[in-house]
Scaffold this active site. Structure first.
Site, short mmCIF file in Angstrom:
data_model
loop_
_atom_site.label_atom_id
_atom_site.label_comp_id
_atom_site.label_asym_id
_atom_site.label_seq_id
_atom_site.Cartn_x
_atom_site.Cartn_y
_atom_site.Cartn_z
N SER A 104 92.48 6.80 -107.30
CA SER A 104 91.55 5.68 -107.09
C SER A 104 90.09 6.11 -107.18
CB SER A 104 91.78 5.01 -105.74
OG SER A 104 91.00 5.65 -104.73
N ILE A 105 89.26 5.11 -107.22
CA ILE A 105 87.79 5.26 -107.26
C ILE A 105 87.26 6.08 -106.07
CG2 ILE A 105 87.36 3.11 -105.94
CD1 ILE A 105 85.11 2.51 -107.99
N LYS A 106 88.06 6.12 -104.98
CA LYS A 106 87.57 6.73 -103.73
C LYS A 106 87.46 8.25 -103.79
CE LYS A 106 87.00 3.02 -101.19
NZ LYS A 106 85.79 2.69 -100.44
N ASP A 107 88.01 8.87 -104.85
CA ASP A 107 87.78 10.32 -104.99
C ASP A 107 86.29 10.61 -105.12
OD1 ASP A 107 90.37 11.25 -104.81
OD2 ASP A 107 90.78 11.01 -106.94
#
Ligand SMILES: Cc1ncc(COP(=O)(O)O)c(C=O)c1O
Length: 334
Positions: A56-59
């Site tokens: 996900s984008i949260k990396d």
């Protein structure tokens, strides 16, 4: 316990030699989803954030937050990283901790899919599942559990993604410049849902710094308080959240990271428009996306019908693999 300096190489995916795992973060490709535009003169592009290594984008924020906390000394060897999360930040923090050798505890709630809970555990840490649907000021609310645990134990580093300024900084430094460069400056609109508000705030801040005419548009699920706060100017203390099923977007309180100064407009979606959209994308384009990508694409489509021409960029935040038991399960959908 230092971080390699050049983790943001956009060429890491095709580098000739081995790279360090952090280099797999960001530098995501953009795909053309203009077939979902309601206007032939409006392009819709999606950033493939689901290709980040924990999915996900949260990396992007886990990398920035841990690197900055190590630099400033807020996080030191011997400490445990604690994060409240709707699931994706938990997996990203878990991965970032595994890379650096830190133990972690993530706190989520019962709304989070089993796939996301399993992924958070898979990196070797602890997962606490709090109740869902409790008011934002209730002690059992997942965010309050993080705050209480960290207040009691000086060996805990609280990520506090909802108020941590490094969150929006991550997008200002990485996602914004990538969008500008990949569209060669043609982007006219950026659309994103908000939970912490980090994506929309940081990306908006960067894009407006290079071209103040770029419009930043919030996609919000019906039931979230962000709509009433931004569109109807309802004061924070009077906001009342309802429930919705799309994970990772919409909020029951106003996060400190969200800066509405960078937001020009908003489009409301709901569970059914979001889920229908991702099921259609999977079947017609072969791209398997999570529900928040459906909300974003739905909002981009609505926006395309309101503008004469332009290039809308949105984010495909995570993969449908994280929701096989829900969005892609016909029984659950009914
Ligand atoms: C799947 C998904 N989409 C979108 C978002 C929203 O991003 P932000 O927290 O930057 O507002 C999140 C955040 O948790 C998410 O998990």
């Amino acid at each position: 316990m230092t971080d390699p300096k050049h983790w943001r190489s956009t060429h890491a995916r095709i580098a000739n030699g081995p790279v360090v795992p952090q280099q797999l973060i960001g530098g995501t490709p953009m795909i053309d989803l203009s077939e979902f535009s309601a206007n032939p003169k409006v392009k819709i592009y999606g950033k493939c954030e689901y290709l980040n290594p924990s999915g996900s984008i949260k990396d992007r924020i886990a990398q920035e937050i841990l690197a900055r906390a190590l630099e400033t000394g807020e996080l030191k060897a011997g400490m445990t990283v604690v994060a409240a999360t709707s699931g994706n930040t938990g997996a990203a923090i878990a991965m970032a901790c595994a890379i650096r050798g830190f133990p972690y505890i993530v706190i989520t709630n019962q709304k989070t899919s089993k796939e996301k809970i399993d992924a958070m555990r898979a990196y070797g840490g602890e997962v606490i599942v709090a109740p869902s649907g409790v008011p934002a000021d209730h002690p059992d609310h997942y965010q309050n559990i993080e705050a209480t645990m960290c207040a009691k134990n000086p060996k805990f580093y609280g990520v506090n993604q909802y108020d941590n300024p490094y969150n929006a900084d991550a997008y200002e430094k990485t996602l914004g410049p990538e969008i500008w460069s990949q569209t060669e400056g043609a982007v006219t609109h950026f659309v994103a849902g908000g939970s912490t508000g980090g994506t929309i705030t940081g990306t908006g801040r960067y894009l407006k710094s290079v071209d103040p005419t770029i419009k930043i548009v919030l996609a919000d699920p019906k039931g979230s308080v962000l709509w009433d706060y931004f569109v109807n100017d309802i004061p924070e203390e009077e906001l009342v959240a309802k429930s919705w099923e799309v994970e990772g977007v919409g909020k029951d309180s106003i996060p400190g990271v969200l800066d509405t100064e960078y937001i020009d407009g908003a489009v409301m979606g709901d569970d059914s428009s979001s889920f229908r959209m991702v099921r259609t994308v999977a079947e017609s384009s072969g791209v398997l996306l999570g529900g928040s990508s459906g909300l974003n694409l739905h909002a981009a489509r609505v926006l395309s019908s309101h503008i004469k021409e332009g290039t809308i960029v949105t984010v495909l935040c995570d993969s449908g693999v994280k929701y096989l038991s829900k969005i892609y399960n016909d029984e659950w959908l009914q």
